[in-house]
Design an enzyme around this catalytic site. Sequence first.
Site, short mmCIF file in Angstrom:
data_model
loop_
_atom_site.label_atom_id
_atom_site.label_comp_id
_atom_site.label_asym_id
_atom_site.label_seq_id
_atom_site.Cartn_x
_atom_site.Cartn_y
_atom_site.Cartn_z
N LYS A 79 5.35 -29.87 -8.23
CA LYS A 79 4.93 -31.21 -7.78
C LYS A 79 6.06 -32.19 -8.05
O LYS A 79 6.66 -32.16 -9.14
CB LYS A 79 3.66 -31.63 -8.53
CG LYS A 79 3.02 -32.92 -8.02
CD LYS A 79 1.71 -33.24 -8.77
CE LYS A 79 1.02 -34.48 -8.23
NZ LYS A 79 -0.24 -34.79 -8.91
N SER A 160 -4.17 -36.14 -5.90
CA SER A 160 -2.81 -36.38 -5.46
C SER A 160 -1.97 -35.11 -5.31
O SER A 160 -0.95 -35.15 -4.63
CB SER A 160 -2.12 -37.31 -6.45
OG SER A 160 -1.96 -36.67 -7.71
N SER A 184 -6.79 -35.10 -9.85
CA SER A 184 -5.73 -34.75 -8.90
C SER A 184 -5.33 -33.29 -8.86
O SER A 184 -4.56 -32.89 -7.99
CB SER A 184 -4.48 -35.59 -9.20
OG SER A 184 -4.63 -36.89 -8.71
#
Lengths: 494, 485
Positions: A79, A160, A184
């Site tokens: 990420k 997210s 998330s």
Amino acid sequence: MSDLTDLGIRQIRDGVAGGDFSAREVAEAFNAAVAAAKPLNAFIVETPDHALAAADKVDQARAAGETLPPMAGVPIGMKDLFCTHGVQTTAASHILEGFKPEYESTVSQNLWNAGAGMLGKLNLDQFAMGSSNETSYFGNVISPWRRNDGGNAPLAPGGSSGGSAAVVAGRIAPGATGTDTGGSIRQPAAFVGISGIKPTYGRCSRWGTIAFASSLDQAGPMARDVRDCAIMLEAMSGFDPKDATSLDLPVPKWEEGLNASMAGKRVGIPREYRVDNMPEEIEALWQQGIAWMRDAGAEIVEVSLPHTRYALPAYYIIAPAEASSNLARYDGVRFGQRDLPEGANLQDMYAATREAGFGDEVKRRILIGTYVLSAGFYDAYFTQASKVRTLIAQDFERAWKRCDVLLTPTAPSAAFALGEKSADPLAMYLNDVFTVPSSLAGLPAMSVPGGLDKAGLPLGLQVIGRALDEQGVLDAALAIEERAGFVARPERWW
Amino acid sequence: MESTYRIKGATGDWEVVIGLEVHAQVTSNAKLFSGAATAFGAEPNSQVSLVDAAMPGMLPVPNRECIRQAVRTGLAIDAQINKWSRFDRKNYFYADLPQGYQISQLYHPLVGEGAIEIEDGDAVKTIGVERIHVEQDAGKLMHDQHPTRSYVDLNRSGVALMEIVSRPDMRSPAEAGAYLTKLRSILRYVGSCDGNMDQGSMRADVNVSVRKPGDELGTRTETKNVNSVRFVMAAIDHEAKRQVAVLEDGGAIQQETRLFNPDTGTTRSMRSKEDAHDYRYFPDPDLLPLELDDAFIEECRASLPELPDAKRKRYEALGISAYAANVLTAEVESARWFDALLDTGAAPVAAANWVTSELFGALNRLGTSIVDSPVEPGQAAELLALVADGTLSGSLAKQVFEAMLETGDAPGKIVEERGLKQTSDTGAIEAVIADVLTKNPKQLEQYRGGKETLFGFFVGQTMKAMAGKANPQVVNDLLKKALAS
């Protein structure tokens, strides 16, 4: 032999160790999958050389007869919230575009030390603020899933950690790092039919991870199944003296400890998690989950978490408050983008840089956070929200007297279409209703796929555990996984 | 002790109310939340860690030594040590503040109520200390490096400061000066701050208000970053007089932040209350609350040296005058030097007199400090012993001391080499006296005629002829006998 990209973390690790294939072959296969997956817009930066270099090191180590580390030969997606040495790290923002850290986050370093390699930096909601991956400066991530109605409406992968969810579900990476502030990891995992665990706050170091809301941010793995999550979480976790909130505890052997029997365990069903307008299918899946737990030997107990309904409002005060302060460092002075209009003074530079550098959702949260911390409003908002946070933690403490884990749906809906909720921030925030309470309490929580809805989209169940009891969470999730027999995967259209 | 300091206004006397917020840089090799070094005067931006530059993802980790120093400081002023304290963020944007917030302690400071005693002659006054909290320093902007640009030096960014907040208990510039001097002395004894005001290690925000005696407190102004005791006193003097003038003109004092100009001795407005920042303080979520256990606090207490007040009382109990005791204890280095001298067994009163007159005089003349004294306590002890046992007279001791300052040699060696030993050999002294009387017939006649003040003249001549080495008492006795015969 099947396509190497069909393999998960454990299979790759064991296959490389056993000589079934080389780490390089695995890296090459996934690099090719990454290159072919551009329509998903899951990567901000691709790093095939990183994956190959890590693979070659593993192959050499194996050839030399060395003991291989626990994720040897497994290429993963990172990420883009984790700082990676020499590789652009943006938090999906314009303000950090071009920023190449001179340092490596502890979590990513732990993974490299465990023998993993990096396929690329994954797209996300900007500064991890969002539940649909629609706030990235680098564009939306498209879910690999499509509804079975024949329509081709592009769906949100959740957020997210939307890029992470998309690549794991799309067989573009066997695992990916996520971060979870209010859901998330868990919500996107549920949206795309994979597993993801947010460990106890403090298990994974936050050092080198771009901060959203420091008291809530936790890294965790997203992978195809529960066992893979256990393996990857072990590699990511550990005490870090560079993070003052890091837990100074040894990392348990979660993979070794996996046990799908729930005999003698009590599973709590919080009655406050039944919300208005929740789709029947989610309620049905929850009931199914309860049945699976009972089948696995658990005793089911109804529990009450009375302050649940205050969790979301409290979260949307605390998280923006911390964010408004955490994001003050993006000022154009030392790194990242700087906007210096002709004749600008310092204040003008700040204004221009931040106006151009932050997206709308980030600005919205900075404004909310600044407001709730302002003189005259602080007690009414921030102090009150902090008290609610304490009450929510106490709710869980009371529940643990009656049960060992809690079982809830992960999200109040299946994946929605891109654009469907992005105009209504409040509707978007409601996505986090089931995930936020455990974040506020710092508890380990995991999403595991349970089934598909009528539109053929995955739905997830959430297991919440006591602080430090990741093992209990993983075990309950494994019990569900074994009974759900979830094998659905998105049909490749990209 | 009730201060009688008043400002004479047209409408009568005004009382001045003063509180000081002193920022003291904590003596530590590393910064409050990072491992970067803290040396003064280093190349710009050479002592900056990733944390100090607030790079993305960087986190603060408290430096235990800085906390320890603040706790020791609190204990030194008999303050409440809060076993549970917490760091808060003070949010504002400025180019010298990389994080966009300063980590400080607003709501739960490390140290609570304490007190410092100040003396004015025989009177003693207690000034309350409200709190001590620890916080980060900011960096420094440099505006003189480029015609149109400003540069930033982050060496100071993140350096640990103690903010020591007094009660508004001071009533005159002199009391404020005494408080600041005493505080500085305590910090230096404790070793928690070097007290170098010219290097910015210690600076004060000065809160001043005026009122008619007996009235409620007036509106105060805060004059920021005043960096010497003298300037603090000057700033108070100016600010109090300015406020009296404003009030007597029918005006009102604005609560505001002001700046002191050392060149003119005046203060000017920096920003008003309306322009004041809203700092949006909230608990720093990167840091856990600071929890101290009894063992840590006891270790801090045990590590404290004897403090100035206790030391002064001990000296006075040894018979040393209050004045000398004060002078000897004001600076920690002097006190350490003197303690080392006492440790040799030197007679306290003689030693105190010698240090405060001879040694301090010499250091003053040489423009050096006691830390760089060319004479060690051990050598001084030897010199004082030579005086005590009659080997050296007072004047010979001065000569030997001068030679010690020049050569660094031990007094015994100097006495030996230069033959400076005092003599009590009556035969030799009598011979010299006879010679002196013969050579000064006029004075002898006058003396015998009744001008007895000339006795000193004969002593001087005799001593001079003996190069100061004669025992003065023996000279006196023999001279009286010779003059009487």
